[in-house]
Design a protein around this motif. Sequence first.
Motif, PDB file in Angstrom:
ATOM      1  N   VAL A  50     -15.256 -64.577 -28.128  1.00  0.00           N
ATOM      2  CA  VAL A  50     -14.156 -65.081 -27.315  1.00  0.00           C
ATOM      3  C   VAL A  50     -13.914 -66.551 -27.619  1.00  0.00           C
ATOM      4  CG1 VAL A  50     -13.309 -65.444 -24.967  1.00  0.00           C
ATOM      5  CG2 VAL A  50     -14.768 -63.491 -25.462  1.00  0.00           C
ATOM      6  N   VAL A  51     -12.636 -66.918 -27.798  1.00  0.00           N
ATOM      7  CA  VAL A  51     -12.270 -68.323 -27.979  1.00  0.00           C
ATOM      8  C   VAL A  51     -11.006 -68.607 -27.184  1.00  0.00           C
ATOM      9  CG1 VAL A  51     -13.293 -68.513 -30.282  1.00  0.00           C
ATOM     10  CG2 VAL A  51     -10.887 -67.874 -30.049  1.00  0.00           C
ATOM     11  N   GLY A  52     -10.743 -69.881 -26.984  1.00  0.00           N
ATOM     12  CA  GLY A  52      -9.488 -70.299 -26.376  1.00  0.00           C
ATOM     13  C   GLY A  52      -8.541 -70.794 -27.463  1.00  0.00           C
ATOM     14  N   GLN A  53      -7.318 -70.296 -27.468  1.00  0.00           N
ATOM     15  CA  GLN A  53      -6.308 -70.723 -28.435  1.00  0.00           C
ATOM     16  C   GLN A  53      -5.270 -71.596 -27.738  1.00  0.00           C
ATOM     17  OE1 GLN A  53      -3.704 -67.676 -29.920  1.00  0.00           O
ATOM     18  NE2 GLN A  53      -3.086 -68.855 -31.724  1.00  0.00           N
ATOM     19  N   ASP A  54      -4.997 -72.768 -28.311  1.00  0.00           N
ATOM     20  CA  ASP A  54      -3.930 -73.613 -27.790  1.00  0.00           C
ATOM     21  C   ASP A  54      -2.615 -72.857 -27.916  1.00  0.00           C
ATOM     22  OD1 ASP A  54      -5.869 -75.553 -27.422  1.00  0.00           O
ATOM     23  OD2 ASP A  54      -5.444 -76.545 -29.341  1.00  0.00           O
ATOM     24  N   TRP A  55      -1.907 -72.691 -26.782  1.00  0.00           N
ATOM     25  CA  TRP A  55      -0.749 -71.798 -26.793  1.00  0.00           C
ATOM     26  C   TRP A  55       0.262 -72.234 -25.729  1.00  0.00           C
ATOM     27  CZ3 TRP A  55       0.854 -68.187 -30.070  1.00  0.00           C
ATOM     28  CH2 TRP A  55       1.795 -67.246 -29.652  1.00  0.00           C
ATOM     29  N   ASP A  70       1.528 -75.053 -24.597  1.00  0.00           N
ATOM     30  CA  ASP A  70       1.082 -76.118 -23.686  1.00  0.00           C
ATOM     31  C   ASP A  70       0.010 -75.652 -22.709  1.00  0.00           C
ATOM     32  OD1 ASP A  70       2.901 -77.969 -24.805  1.00  0.00           O
ATOM     33  OD2 ASP A  70       4.514 -77.179 -23.543  1.00  0.00           O
ATOM     34  N   ASP A  71      -0.720 -74.614 -23.068  1.00  0.00           N
ATOM     35  CA  ASP A  71      -1.809 -74.106 -22.238  1.00  0.00           C
ATOM     36  C   ASP A  71      -2.878 -73.558 -23.180  1.00  0.00           C
ATOM     37  OD1 ASP A  71      -3.328 -73.356 -20.080  1.00  0.00           O
ATOM     38  OD2 ASP A  71      -1.937 -71.858 -19.305  1.00  0.00           O
ATOM     39  N   VAL A  72      -3.798 -72.829 -22.632  1.00  0.00           N
ATOM     40  CA  VAL A  72      -4.826 -72.155 -23.422  1.00  0.00           C
ATOM     41  C   VAL A  72      -4.787 -70.676 -23.088  1.00  0.00           C
ATOM     42  CG1 VAL A  72      -7.304 -71.906 -23.813  1.00  0.00           C
ATOM     43  CG2 VAL A  72      -6.330 -74.184 -23.506  1.00  0.00           C
ATOM     44  N   ARG A  73      -4.757 -69.843 -24.114  1.00  0.00           N
ATOM     45  CA  ARG A  73      -4.857 -68.414 -23.843  1.00  0.00           C
ATOM     46  C   ARG A  73      -6.176 -67.886 -24.405  1.00  0.00           C
ATOM     47  NH1 ARG A  73      -0.803 -64.811 -27.744  1.00  0.00           N
ATOM     48  NH2 ARG A  73      -1.582 -65.555 -29.757  1.00  0.00           N
ATOM     49  N   ILE A  74      -6.723 -66.897 -23.718  1.00  0.00           N
ATOM     50  CA  ILE A  74      -8.005 -66.322 -24.129  1.00  0.00           C
ATOM     51  C   ILE A  74      -7.763 -65.269 -25.189  1.00  0.00           C
ATOM     52  CG2 ILE A  74     -10.011 -65.012 -23.366  1.00  0.00           C
ATOM     53  CD1 ILE A  74      -9.648 -66.232 -20.600  1.00  0.00           C
ATOM     54  N   VAL A  75      -8.458 -65.422 -26.323  1.00  0.00           N
ATOM     55  CA  VAL A  75      -8.378 -64.463 -27.420  1.00  0.00           C
ATOM     56  C   VAL A  75      -9.742 -63.790 -27.561  1.00  0.00           C
ATOM     57  CG1 VAL A  75      -7.921 -64.120 -29.870  1.00  0.00           C
ATOM     58  CG2 VAL A  75      -6.644 -65.856 -28.592  1.00  0.00           C
ATOM     59  N   LEU A  76      -9.733 -62.468 -27.549  1.00  0.00           N
ATOM     60  CA  LEU A  76     -10.955 -61.681 -27.681  1.00  0.00           C
ATOM     61  C   LEU A  76     -10.947 -60.941 -29.011  1.00  0.00           C
ATOM     62  CD1 LEU A  76     -13.541 -60.305 -26.479  1.00  0.00           C
ATOM     63  CD2 LEU A  76     -11.992 -58.554 -25.554  1.00  0.00           C
ATOM     64  N   PHE A  77     -11.962 -61.186 -29.825  1.00  0.00           N
ATOM     65  CA  PHE A  77     -12.153 -60.448 -31.071  1.00  0.00           C
ATOM     66  C   PHE A  77     -13.247 -59.409 -30.837  1.00  0.00           C
ATOM     67  CE2 PHE A  77     -10.613 -64.639 -32.289  1.00  0.00           C
ATOM     68  CZ  PHE A  77      -9.567 -64.327 -33.154  1.00  0.00           C
ATOM     69  N   VAL A  78     -13.020 -58.183 -31.284  1.00  0.00           N
ATOM     70  CA  VAL A  78     -13.993 -57.111 -31.046  1.00  0.00           C
ATOM     71  C   VAL A  78     -14.355 -56.412 -32.353  1.00  0.00           C
ATOM     72  CG1 VAL A  78     -13.313 -56.689 -28.666  1.00  0.00           C
ATOM     73  CG2 VAL A  78     -12.139 -55.467 -30.499  1.00  0.00           C
ATOM     74  N   ARG A  79     -15.647 -56.111 -32.487  1.00  0.00           N
ATOM     75  CA  ARG A  79     -16.121 -55.235 -33.574  1.00  0.00           C
ATOM     76  C   ARG A  79     -16.457 -53.905 -32.933  1.00  0.00           C
ATOM     77  NH1 ARG A  79     -20.953 -53.882 -36.519  1.00  0.00           N
ATOM     78  NH2 ARG A  79     -22.309 -55.233 -35.273  1.00  0.00           N
ATOM     79  N   LEU A  80     -15.792 -52.848 -33.424  1.00  0.00           N
ATOM     80  CA  LEU A  80     -15.901 -51.533 -32.797  1.00  0.00           C
ATOM     81  C   LEU A  80     -16.875 -50.628 -33.540  1.00  0.00           C
ATOM     82  CD1 LEU A  80     -12.099 -50.884 -32.057  1.00  0.00           C
ATOM     83  CD2 LEU A  80     -13.800 -51.992 -30.603  1.00  0.00           C
ATOM     84  N   ARG A  81     -17.299 -49.599 -32.858  1.00  0.00           N
ATOM     85  CA  ARG A  81     -18.157 -48.588 -33.482  1.00  0.00           C
ATOM     86  C   ARG A  81     -17.410 -47.923 -34.633  1.00  0.00           C
ATOM     87  NH1 ARG A  81     -22.724 -46.893 -31.414  1.00  0.00           N
ATOM     88  NH2 ARG A  81     -23.341 -47.453 -29.295  1.00  0.00           N
ATOM     89  N   GLY A  82     -18.189 -47.401 -35.592  1.00  0.00           N
ATOM     90  CA  GLY A  82     -17.583 -46.716 -36.720  1.00  0.00           C
ATOM     91  C   GLY A  82     -16.686 -45.580 -36.248  1.00  0.00           C
ATOM     92  N   GLY A  83     -15.472 -45.526 -36.797  1.00  0.00           N
ATOM     93  CA  GLY A  83     -14.535 -44.476 -36.416  1.00  0.00           C
ATOM     94  C   GLY A  83     -13.601 -44.858 -35.283  1.00  0.00           C
TER      95      GLY A  83
END
Length: 776
Positions: free
Chosen positions: A678-683, A685-698
Amino acid sequence: MTAPLWIPTPEAASATQMAAFLRFVQSRYQCGEDLTCSASAHNVKDYPSLYQWSIEHPQQFWHSVWDFCAVQGESGAGGLFEPRLCRGIKRMAPPDPEQGPWWFPEGKLNFAANLLFPAGAGQSPRPDLHGEDGANAVAPLQDKDGRGQAPPLQDKDMPAKAGAPEDSDPAIIAWNENGRHAWLSWAELRSRVAALAQWMRDEAGIVPGDRVAAFMPNIPETVIAMLAAASLGAIWSSCSPDFGIRGVLDRFGQIAPKLLFCADGYQYSGKYIDSLERVRGILPELPSVQRVVVVEYLKHRPGLEGLGNALYLSTIISPESRVLSPEADEQSPRLSAKKDVGTSADPGHRTQDAGQASFELFPFNQPLYLMYSSGTTGLPKCMLHGAGGTLIQHKKELMLHTDLRPGERIFYFSTCGWMMWNWLVSALSVGATIVLYDGSPFAPRPGILWDMAQQEQVNVFGTSAKYIALLEKEGVKPAASHDLSALRAVLSTGSPLAPASFDYVYRDIKSDVQLASISGGTDIISCFALGNPMAPVWRGELQTRGLGMKVEVFDAQGNAQLPGVQGELVCTKPFPSMPVGFWNDPDGSKYRKAYFDYYLEHCGAEAPSAPGGVWRHGDWVELCDHSTEPAELCGPQSEGMTIYGRSDATLNPGGVRIGTAEIYRVVETMPEIVESLVVGQDWQDDVRIVLFVRLRGGESLGDELRKSIQQRVRAEASPHHVPRCIVQVQDIPRTISGKIVELAVREVIHGREVKNVDALANPAALDEFRDRVELR
């Protein structure tokens, strides 16, 4: 009303070394109702009052730790009530020999001697400790006038001596992906360290203050080399062998080592990886290295071409380096000394009888370890830790907070580049057996570490929060598949342990076990918050603040916060394991900027913290108060802590500051998700939460899964925590020690350069985060 996950019985709590230490303090500083003694322990009746006494009377507290935990050397403490243990104790700033804080200014010890000859170790010979005048260093406790000696203590008030190791007992047991590969007795360990130290002094010319570096896997030879260097007053520094050439040079290039230890290779996930080719690329840029010592780990007599003035370790300490242990089969050899210790037909082979070893005493703050920050935003900081501060802090944490005893077996999954390796090795000073593991914790099967725990009868099992989370994802249930009857404590660190992982440990590993989530760092080579064997374990919480560590929670203006309010973790009084300095920082400016300047810069001289200074650690935390819980529900009380992540990685959407761990705790319980970032992206004039996910195979990230993630986060955290953008990736970048690198990813998504990708275990993973259309 929620209940603790685990509560020690009153009998078990009373039998802990923490309880014995409490009685020790009461006996030593019981001054009567009039409280005429400034360090009176009259009101010390339980852990909370013991903790309060430890931070109000730090000199008496650390004096007591020295004596109770049997540190060998000269404390220079003076009397019981007027100990001379810290010069400039009110100054909270980088240590200075004159201004302070400077712990045990008259103290002397030898770090290696304390680990090789743990107090009460059966029939083992005691070390010959000599100060500058040649007098034996061990003296009875008394005050400066010869009065005030501590009253006699009963056996119940002292550390347990039962089961102290004999010379033939194991000091080190080592595993890799093939199972047990080495078994080293206490006598053999002492003999090898003595022989290697003699060679280092006589042949390599190592003197106090020289740097000895290691590019080594987690095997017994690494421990032997460290102890040999420490015995001579040299400074030890190590890197894991999976570092790239640039990563090694970014570290060792700053400290100019004189001697380099390396193995011919290491094993990971079934692959055998050559290390010597990398060493050949490292040496031309390390002109300070005069000798190279090669450990034959994967091969017998690997080629030494291109390695400068190199030789094999086996020519120094034992040509017959591998014989079978009494318990081992043909696939489980151990390191063994020759039967005729002290003689050899090989003139290049040196051994020394452990009973004849002599150890020079060095000042308490003699430099011992050079440790490094992760270095993902620039060159790693080089933190210099002293021998005495490291030893006394580790003994406190191992004996009191972990309740480790002589003869017990302790394991911590770590590489030689993480401070938990140094912490684990200090368990030798307790007389415990250390269990090492080299390789992947999931190879050749997900339960390999539990096979090891069962076979070696491990009492204390340490690992990372990430390992526990992934173990659950793999469906591993050691409680159903392994005999863990010897296991009494599980330790976790590296990142906050999610509440769901607490549930998993008690459900699928062992129901009757102390689960201690601990937190500190390389910065202090120890912990600010950790376990308490007398106290209950609450879901999602670290059990307690460490004794002698005045840890508080501050807001942005430097005001102390009450329990239940989130803020910055700070320490407001000095402690012995603060680095004695940073390398190449003669005026201390790098050190001050790293830990002490934050509140002065943000609040100025008017900040409440300004007069005494504070250590700002960079964690976003909250104190948890259970004092109102009924005693019949939770037994002995303590004030725990919840960690929400690094404060420099906290998110601020809409002006609401939240920790990333609060999102991880929800997301990573979902079966489709293996891990996330999880990181905050400048967006806008605010900050939005960006979630990166690694998923199970398939699995793939569709609208339905996105919606499910957002709903779960909204329901279990808050609407402020809901990620506005969710992106699927195939890999999550992490440091060599396994920590995910939120700050590096934040730099990448904003188009900024990551200055030191060589600090990452998988730098190619960053490419997945560049120029993502989802983030435009």
